[in-house]
Design a protein around this motif. Structure first.
Motif, PDB file in Angstrom:
ATOM      1  N   TRP A 279       0.837  -1.193   0.000  1.00 14.94           N
ATOM      2  CA  TRP A 279       0.000   0.000   0.000  1.00 14.94           C
ATOM      3  C   TRP A 279       0.875   1.248   0.000  1.00 14.94           C
ATOM      4  O   TRP A 279       1.723   1.417   0.882  1.00 14.94           O
TER       5      TRP A 279
ATOM      6  N   GLU B 128       1.471   5.493   0.260  1.00 17.41           N
ATOM      7  CA  GLU B 128       0.898   6.611   1.013  1.00 17.41           C
ATOM      8  C   GLU B 128       0.181   7.543   0.041  1.00 17.41           C
ATOM      9  O   GLU B 128       0.570   7.667  -1.121  1.00 17.41           O
ATOM     10  N   TRP B 129      -0.875   8.167   0.522  1.00 14.26           N
ATOM     11  CA  TRP B 129      -1.471   9.238  -0.269  1.00 14.26           C
ATOM     12  C   TRP B 129      -0.451  10.363  -0.393  1.00 14.26           C
ATOM     13  O   TRP B 129       0.324  10.624   0.525  1.00 14.26           O
ATOM     14  N   SER B 130      -0.421  11.018  -1.546  1.00  8.70           N
ATOM     15  CA  SER B 130       0.487  12.153  -1.713  1.00  8.70           C
ATOM     16  C   SER B 130       0.137  13.243  -0.710  1.00  8.70           C
ATOM     17  O   SER B 130      -1.005  13.357  -0.264  1.00  8.70           O
ATOM     18  N   GLU B 131       1.117  14.026  -0.350  1.00 13.04           N
ATOM     19  CA  GLU B 131       0.935  15.032   0.682  1.00 13.04           C
ATOM     20  C   GLU B 131       0.218  16.262   0.141  1.00 13.04           C
ATOM     21  O   GLU B 131       0.350  16.614  -1.036  1.00 13.04           O
TER      22      GLU B 131
ATOM     23  N   ALA C 105      -2.843   8.164  -4.902  1.00  7.34           N
ATOM     24  CA  ALA C 105      -2.123   6.997  -4.384  1.00  7.34           C
ATOM     25  C   ALA C 105      -1.837   6.092  -5.576  1.00  7.34           C
ATOM     26  O   ALA C 105      -2.753   5.765  -6.337  1.00  7.34           O
TER      27      ALA C 105
END
Length: 211
Positions: A27, A29-32, A59
């Motif tokens: 999985w 991470e979602w982008s910041e 993501a």
């Protein structure tokens, strides 16, 4: 490019990827979300609009086959508004095509605008008869999916840029998506991908009010 709706130019490898069972190689991470700078060092005009409300995050998943062996040049991308919960959330199944990636399937959840299946798309290759009049409508007002098989019938140009591209053929998703979890389940079913069901929604969704 195909002519007269000939789908023979659509790479068979794309079809195999779309149809085969796929798993996730972990999985991401979602982008910041970008942070607005503030303070006396920041200079802006009084009428400047400074906001992150329109920030899009994503993501990006690398995919493997059902045995966990990585599929080179195959990925799944989720995109969403950072500060708008359950609005214009998109999933795309992407493969390497030439010098860049090509989207071969797309699922659009809670879209702001309806999707229009053009008259050409409805008539090309008798798609309307192949898919069924009830399933393929000229206007889809709600969540929908651009399936590989449907667009492959249209022709290879459906997967390219320009007015004939961007996966012009779509059908409405069955049922009504009520949550991000519903969205993930639909992506798993439509893209034949396992292991996505518990992936978390964007962290920025947890600290906002409904917009």
């Amino acid at each position: 490019m195909s002519k007269g709706g000939d789908s023979s130019a659509v790479p068979d490898a794309w079809r195999q990827i779309a149809e085969r069972k796929k798993t996730l190689m972990g999985w991401p991470e979602w982008s910041e979300v970008a942070t607005l700078t503030a303070g006396t060092a920041v200079h802006s005009r009084r009428d400047d609009l400074r906001t992150v409300a329109a920030e899009i995050i994503e993501a990006l998943f690398q995919l493997a086959d059902e045995d966990g062996t990585g599929l080179v040049g195959v990925r799944l991308r989720l995109k969403a508004w950072a500060h708008r919960r359950q609005r214009d959330v998109t999933a795309t199944l992407e493969v390497v095509g030439g010098r860049s990636f090509v989207t071969i399937s797309r699922l659009d959840a809670w879209p702001s605008d309806p999707h229009q299946n053009s008259l050409k798309a409805l008539k090309r290759l008798g798609v309307k008869e192949l898919l069924g009049v009830k399933e393929l409508r000229s206007t889809i007002d709600g969540s929908h999916v651009h399936r590989f098989a449907d667009n492959a019938r249209y022709g290879v140009e459906a997967f390219g840029p320009g007015p004939e591209g961007n996966l012009p053929v779509a059908v409405a998703l069955p049922g009504n998506l009520q949550s991000f979890r519903d969205f993930l389940r639909s992506v798993m079913l439509e893209f034949n991908v396992e292991g996505l069901g518990d992936f978390p929604s964007p962290p920025s969704w947890q600290v906002i009010l409904w917009l």
